[in-house]
Design a protein around this motif. Structure first.
Motif, PDB file in Angstrom:
ATOM      1  N   SER A 235      71.400  72.117  68.356  1.00 16.45           N
ATOM      2  CA  SER A 235      70.945  71.258  67.253  1.00 16.45           C
ATOM      3  C   SER A 235      71.866  71.346  66.055  1.00 16.45           C
ATOM      4  O   SER A 235      71.853  70.466  65.192  1.00 16.45           O
ATOM      5  CB  SER A 235      69.532  71.658  66.823  1.00 16.45           C
ATOM      6  N   MET A 236      72.699  72.363  66.013  1.00 18.30           N
ATOM      7  CA  MET A 236      73.648  72.466  64.902  1.00 18.30           C
ATOM      8  C   MET A 236      74.807  71.509  65.098  1.00 18.30           C
ATOM      9  O   MET A 236      75.659  71.402  64.222  1.00 18.30           O
ATOM     10  CB  MET A 236      74.200  73.887  64.790  1.00 18.30           C
ATOM     11  N   ARG A 237      74.871  70.821  66.245  1.00 15.06           N
ATOM     12  CA  ARG A 237      75.923  69.836  66.406  1.00 15.06           C
ATOM     13  C   ARG A 237      75.579  68.535  65.682  1.00 15.06           C
ATOM     14  O   ARG A 237      76.399  67.622  65.638  1.00 15.06           O
ATOM     15  CB  ARG A 237      76.132  69.517  67.886  1.00 15.06           C
ATOM     16  N   ALA A 238      74.357  68.459  65.161  1.00 19.24           N
ATOM     17  CA  ALA A 238      73.975  67.214  64.481  1.00 19.24           C
ATOM     18  C   ALA A 238      74.860  67.000  63.267  1.00 19.24           C
ATOM     19  O   ALA A 238      75.290  67.948  62.621  1.00 19.24           O
ATOM     20  CB  ALA A 238      72.514  67.318  64.046  1.00 19.24           C
ATOM     21  N   ARG A 239      75.134  65.740  63.011  1.00 19.59           N
ATOM     22  CA  ARG A 239      76.014  65.415  61.901  1.00 19.59           C
ATOM     23  C   ARG A 239      75.206  64.881  60.729  1.00 19.59           C
ATOM     24  O   ARG A 239      74.467  63.927  60.852  1.00 19.59           O
ATOM     25  CB  ARG A 239      77.007  64.326  62.325  1.00 19.59           C
ATOM     26  N   ASP A 240      75.409  65.504  59.589  1.00 19.28           N
ATOM     27  CA  ASP A 240      74.887  64.928  58.347  1.00 19.28           C
ATOM     28  C   ASP A 240      76.037  64.161  57.730  1.00 19.28           C
ATOM     29  O   ASP A 240      76.854  64.714  57.025  1.00 19.28           O
ATOM     30  CB  ASP A 240      74.475  66.041  57.360  1.00 19.28           C
ATOM     31  N   GLY A 241      76.097  62.898  58.018  1.00 18.99           N
ATOM     32  CA  GLY A 241      77.262  62.204  57.467  1.00 18.99           C
ATOM     33  C   GLY A 241      78.451  62.398  58.392  1.00 18.99           C
ATOM     34  O   GLY A 241      78.462  61.962  59.518  1.00 18.99           O
ATOM     35  N   VAL A 242      79.445  63.132  57.956  1.00 23.50           N
ATOM     36  CA  VAL A 242      80.673  63.263  58.736  1.00 23.50           C
ATOM     37  C   VAL A 242      80.729  64.612  59.455  1.00 23.50           C
ATOM     38  O   VAL A 242      81.179  64.706  60.588  1.00 23.50           O
ATOM     39  CB  VAL A 242      81.898  63.122  57.808  1.00 23.50           C
ATOM     40  N   GLN A 243      80.229  65.619  58.753  1.00 25.41           N
ATOM     41  CA  GLN A 243      80.468  66.962  59.251  1.00 25.41           C
ATOM     42  C   GLN A 243      79.287  67.433  60.075  1.00 25.41           C
ATOM     43  O   GLN A 243      78.140  67.235  59.674  1.00 25.41           O
ATOM     44  CB  GLN A 243      80.647  67.866  58.036  1.00 25.41           C
TER      45      GLN A 243
END
Lengths: 290, 929
Positions: free
Chosen positions: B101-109
């Motif tokens: 789940s840490m692969r989710a992108r908030d925007g670009v990163q």
């Protein structure tokens, strides 16, 4: 002469103390004219002879010319006493640095006025007022009066607290008849009361000239920093921060000075301010030349 | 609030210093003797309240200033979360969440990168004596925690990569707590969880309490909605003939509607749309293309949804294989097999004939006697629909058929005898005698083949006659009758299986054919007759699990097997005990086991059953949450406490400003106070406005004048003002002697001044010649005179006629061209207007000094050379300034009277010339001295 020196005499020579209105007192001859026809040396006018006139007054030359009897009338001369009302309250004892006290200035002015009056042949008297009024010297004419005046001035000592208006009114009680009054005071106190008292004097048909003696410190208030002010007339000492109180005080003083000048001018009274540091003779000269 | 240097607080009483100084200054005030205090007292009484207030405020400001400075010097900090340790350093545990789940992108990163960068930034804030332990965790801790310095921690963070597993923050917290408790006491402690703080991470249990004196921080990311593919697998109705793959879609945070694409191998094979509500599940099925190998139909590939913030969970891999469904051979011997009510009739109905088969397989019917004609290799199952006496060779043939892996289903015919059925000894059950069955059938064993039988009303199925069956050892009893006698028995025969049914489908024997349970029963028989291969069971694993490929008994097991991972790498595995084990499927995708010709594909998928894909943050995490950008600041606040001295210094600065403002009025006391400045500004504004008005209203000067007489003197030439104070003396005497109301100040104007027309009297003095008058000046003078004004020109020289005299005689004809300057006669009314005078007089007595210009029946311009104004001049002492020659003081008196006469003439005109006054004037003249 302690309070009159030749330099001042030289400067003040030629000034005349003369009332505006004639006093109407007939009798002893003085320098001033009155409308009343009296006995003097100045010829006033001719009047047709009527029954009862003294025959030695008849002008025979006029009879020769006009073939009618005319009586000569002379201008009456009169004597008017001059009183100096000297304020000897505590505040007059104030002396600025290196200057004479206001009381000393007042004494000099009084002496000069007395000398002028006596030189004119008028009577001069002295009334001192503080809490109570005192007729320090009854008015008399003649050269000897000047010495007595001088002595009386020396004897007058600064007193205590004064209510200016009441004091002037008290002084007025001492004056028996119409006189020429020269009020010498610093007029520090209740402005309205003082003016009322002066108007009271006028109402008694005196002729008033006002000389205000001041020290420049009273006008300029040159103090700095926190001060505990003690009044020479007693009362509670006052703690002020001089720097903050100065502008307001100066403004109040100026207002009071203008009030006096305006009121007295409107009343038609000659008014002059003599300062302890300046030339008081000029002020007196201006006063008397009006 | 705690203080770093409490010793500084001892200085706090110093804050009262201003008050003490103020009181002392009062004492130290010097004594001044003043004459009279009335004025001072009144001034003071008025200003006292305001001054007192200002004084009090000033003192308060100064005391506050000192107090704030002292407090700031004491180093105040608001208590942080970390225990107040000594100054010996910090033990910091950094736990980095590497779940998918840490692969989710908030925007670009991706969030992983953001968290890792936040952690590295934090490391920069550490002091040299601090220790750091870095742990990377997902469902477990990847490596045990070890203490190191900041540089090692930074390297460890830089090397970390996000994985494919779920999150267990509780385990991470527990591990951190253990590590801290094992560390020596006396140091500050902090734990920072660099994860997304999602709810699923904390679901495994209650978070442990932090270690003693440790501050725990975590990150908080903004809410992100996510949709994911939970699984892709064969749909329930999928079969080898109509394969379908069903994808399950999940959504959290918002409803999701997405197109789904089906990829088989590398090609896109189909698409559909699916939608899922927030928190719900959506299903969609896509048809698979026909299998490449009909004998072993299998498909592998993936289903993809539209990629959203977390792209890793938007594809699901599948590997589907169906049992092939070869045809069924039904052998019968009864010629009346197909008659209605007989077994064949039911079976033919079932297997469709021209219509679609209901059993999922096609069937061919053949007489048992002709069984040789059939090619058994074409069929997967042989059904003896009414077994009786076996045809020659049939039993052996069937046995070998089953031995090769085929399926046999045996049902006794209605005419069969026990002895006839003994010809099949290899069956898993032996036929006994014919009995009556109890009513109802019961299913006694669970399995895929009989899945879903609970819905059927099995108790309505009546078996009237049956054979008793004796199961062979190892056979499975699947269905019994009401009393427990076995009805359906299945067992292995060689590589294949055989199923025995104790009864017949004839209506005389049972009503099974009429019941809805018939079709499932046929399917179950067919299913049970197909050998199960272990490899069919589960071709899907979760990421992180091991993949086991086993070979069933019939297949040849190789020594080695090669596995191709989704990223293309090949691994060779040893085959032991007919099994090859890939220890861990680390990446989601398709793993293909290749051995010889056969390849078997397994699908490894993310485990979203733990809720990992739901990115919703926890509402009450057991740590102090901070956003990614503010992590280091919050960390410092939590560990070291919030430093309040900045606030105190700001307060001190504010007090300084306050004090400056308050003491401003007294600083400017000596100069113009701000109040006076404001007054001046206002006054200037008013005056400017006034002048604007005055420009348009020139007569306003007259309005100011009122009814007072103003001595108006003309400013012309250099010597225009020989006696500056004389006019005021004139005015004074005028006011006293006559009833004229005078204005005490004289007015000096030029010819261009609009106030020229405000006064009827104009005086001009001079000794030297002024400049020549210009035309406009001449015009204005002419206007003045024609308007009724009176101009008195005096030569103040007092001697013989000079330049001024010449100038006057030159200019006057220009001003009034039609009139001349003529001497005044001795009986001119000028000498009688107030005083009765014999003739002109002034300071000097000059022959022929008076001359005038007549205009409009009056003398408009009077020109004298006697200098009457000079007789008024006084010095500072008030004595006359200039001597009057030759007459002395009486002449001065006469000069004064002359001045008055002239003024009265200008004001009243010549009315004294009227006859009514004559007699009295004559008389007076005679009598006067």
């Amino acid at each position: 002469m302690r309070w009159l020196d030749p330099a001042s005499q030289a400067r003040l020579k030629g000034l005349a103390l003369s009332p505006r209105r004639a006093s109407g007192l007939s009798g002893a001859p003085g320098k001033h004219r009155t409308l009343a026809r009296g006995h003097s040396r100045d010829f006033a006018q001719h009047r047709p002879y009527s029954y009862g006139d003294e025959s030695r007054l008849i002008d025979w030359k006029a009879y020769a010319r006009h073939d009618r009897f005319y009586v000569r009338e002379f201008k009456a001369e009169d004597r008017i006493p001059v009183y100096v009302l000297l304020d000897v309250s505590g505040s007059m004892a104030y002396a600025g640095e290196g200057r004479q006290s206001k009381l000393d200035l007042g004494r000099r002015v009084a002496a000069a006025v007395a000398w002028l009056a006596l030189a004119q042949g008028d009577e001069a008297g002295l009334v001192t007022f503080a809490a109570k009024a005192k007729l320090a010297l009854p008015p008399r004419a003649g050269a000897a009066q000047l010495g007595a005046f001088d002595q009386a001035l020396t004897d007058a000592a600064a007193g205590e607290e004064t209510d200016l208006g009441k004091a002037i009114e008290a002084a007025a009680e001492e004056l028996p008849r119409r006189a020429l009054l020269v009020l010498v005071s610093d007029l520090m106190g209740d402005t309205a009361g003082a003016l009322k008292a002066v108007r009271g004097l006028i109402a008694r048909r005196h002729e008033v000239l006002v000389v205000r003696t001041l020290d420049s410190d009273e006008r300029d208030f040159p103090y700095e920093g926190p001060c505990l002010m003690e009044g020479l007339e007693g009362g509670e000492p006052l703690f002020v921060d001089a720097r903050e109180a100065a502008p307001a005080y100066r403004a109040a003083f100026a207002r009071q000075a203008e009030a006096y000048a305006g009121s007295l001018r409107r009343a038609g009274l000659p008014y002059a301010v003599a300062e302890t540091g300046g030339h008081w003779e000029a002020a007196l000269g201006r006063l008397l030349s009006r | 609030m705690r203080f770093g240097f409490p010793a500084a607080l001892w200085a706090l009483p110093l804050a009262a210093l201003p008050v003490i100084l103020h009181l002392l200054s009062r004492r130290a005030a010097r004594v001044v003797r003043f004459s009279d205090l009335t004025l001072l007292k009144s001034v003071d009484a008025r200003a006292r309240p305001k001054a007192r207030l200002r004084e009090a405020l000033l003192l308060a400001a100064r005391c506050l200033l000192l107090a704030a400075l002292i407090l700031a010097a004491a180093g105040p900090t608001r208590r942080g979360d970390a225990a107040d340790g000594s100054q010996s350093g910090l033990d910091l545990v950094l736990m980095l969440d590497a779940s998918y789940s840490m692969r989710a992108r908030d925007g670009v990163q991706p969030r992983f990168d953001a968290a890792r960068d936040a952690g590295r930034r934090l490391l920069k804030r550490l002091a040299p004596g601090d220790r750091v332990a870095v742990g990377v965790f997902d469902e477990t801790l990847k490596a045990p925690l070890a203490w190191g310095d900041a540089r090692a921690a930074d390297a460890a963070l830089a090397a970390a990569r996000p994985g494919w597993r779920g999150t267990d923050s509780v385990a991470a917290l527990r591990a951190a707590k253990e590590a801290l408790e094992a560390a020596p006491r006396g140091r500050k402690r902090a734990v920072v969880i660099l994860g997304d703080g999602a709810e699923h991470g904390l679901a495994s249990g209650a978070a442990p309490a932090p270690a003693e004196g440790a501050a725990v921080l975590g990150l908080a990311f903004p809410v992100l909605a996510n949709g994911w593919l939970a699984s892709a697998g064969p749909s329930p109705d999928s079969s080898a003939r109509a394969p379908r793959v069903e994808a399950r879609l999940g959504a959290a945070g918002a409803a999701v509607s997405t197109p789904l694409d089906l990829w088989v191998g590398e090609r896109r094979a189909g698409s559909t749309n699916a939608a899922a509500a927030d928190g719900g599940e959506g299903r969609a099925a896509i048809a698979l293309p026909p299998a490449e190998d009909p004998a072993a139909p299998s498909w592998s590939g993936k289903v993809t949804a539209r990629a959203d913030a977390l792209a890793a969970d938007d594809e699901a891999f599948f590997s589907i294989s169906h049992r092939p469904s070869p045809r069924v051979l039904i052998l019968y011997s009864d010629p009346l097999f197909f008659r209605a009510g007989k077994t064949g009739w039911f079976l033919r109905e079932l297997f469709g004939g021209a219509k679609e088969t209901l059993a999922g397989r096609e069937a061919d019917f053949l007489e048992a006697a002709r069984w040789n004609e059939a090619d058994l290799g074409k069929y997967g199952t042989v059904m003896l629909a009414d077994a009786g006496r076996a045809a020659p060779g049939l039993s052996a043939g069937l046995e070998s058929f089953a031995g090769r892996g085929g399926g046999i289903v045996v049902m006794p015919g209605s005419r069969g005898e026990t002895a006839d059925l003994a010809g099949y000894p290899w069956l898993p059950a032996r036929f006994g005698r014919i009995t009556d069955a109890a009513s109802g059938i019961k299913r006694v064993k669970d399995g895929d083949a009989v899945a879903g039988w609970d819905e059927l009303e099995l108790n309505k199925v009546n078996i009237r006659r049956m054979f008793t069956l004796e199961p062979a050892p190892g056979a499975e009893r699947w269905i019994t009758d009401g009393s427990g006698a076995p009805l359906l028995i299945a067992g292995a025969v060689g590589r294949g299986r055989a199923v025995v049914w104790a009864s017949s489908l004839d209506v005389a024997w049972s009503n099974l054919g009429l019941k809805p349970a018939f079709v499932p029963w046929v399917r179950a028989c067919l299913a049970l007759s197909v050998p199960q291969s272990a490899a069919d069971a589960a071709r899907k694993v979760k990421v992180g699990e091991a993949i086991i490929r086993s070979w069933s008994a019939g297949e040849a097991a190789p020594d080695k097997a090669t596995v191709r991972a989704p990223d293309g790498r090949r691994t060779t595995l040893e085959v032991t005990g007919r099994r090859a084990v890939l220890p861990e499927a680390s990446v989601p995708g398709l793993y293909t086991f290749e051995d010889g010709g056969r390849s078997v594909t397994y699908a490894a998928n993310l485990d979203s059953s733990r809720g990992e894909s739901a990115l919703l943050p926890s509402s009450s995490p057991p740590w102090r949450s901070s956003s990614v950008d503010l992590l280091d600041k919050e960390f410092l606040d939590a560990v070291y406490g919030k430093d309040l001295s900045a606030w105190l210094l700001a307060l001190a600065a504010l007090m300084v400003l306050f004090e400056m403002l308050l003491s401003l009025p007294s600083r400017l006391a000596s100069l113009a106070a701000p109040k006076a400045a404001a007054k001046a500004a206002a006054g200037t504004a008013l005056v400017s406005v006034f002048f604007v008005f005055q420009a348009s209203f020139p007569s306003s000067a007259q309005a100011q004048q009122g009814d007072r007489f103003v001595w108006t003197q003309l400013h012309l030439g250099g010597d225009w003002d020989p006696y500056p104070e004389a006019p005021s003396a004139v005015m004074t005497w005028l006011g006293e002697v006559t009833s004229v109301r005078v204005a005490p100040e004289r007015r000096a104007i030029t010819l261009n001044d609009p106030a020229l027309f405000s006064s009827p009297f104009l005086y001009l003095a001079g000794a030297s010649a002024p400049a020549e008058l210009r035309d406009d000046e001449l015009r204005r003078l002419r206007q003045f005179i024609s308007g009724g004004g009176f101009l008195w020109i005096e030569d103040s020289g007092g001697g013989p006629p000079g330049a001024f005299d010449r100038w006057v005689r030159r200019e006057l004809p220009r001003i009034l061209p039609d009139s001349d300057l003529k001497p005044l006669p001795a009986d001119h009314v000028l000498y009688r207007t107030f005083f009765l005078l014999r003739g002109p007089s002034g300071r000097v007595r000059v022959q022929g000094s008076s001359a005038g210009v007549d205009w409009g029946g009056r003398v408009a311009v009077l020109y004298t050379r006697d200098d009457a104004l000079g007789a008024w001049a006084r010095d500072a002492l008030g004595k006359p300034l200039r001597a009057c020659v030759p007459g002395g003081e009486p002449q001065r008196e006469l000069a004064k009277r002359m001045t008055l006469n002239v003024i009265m003439y200008s004001l009243t005109g010549s009315y004294k010339a009227d006859a009514v006054h004559q007699a009295a004037i004559l008389d007076k003249l005679k009598a006067a001295p």
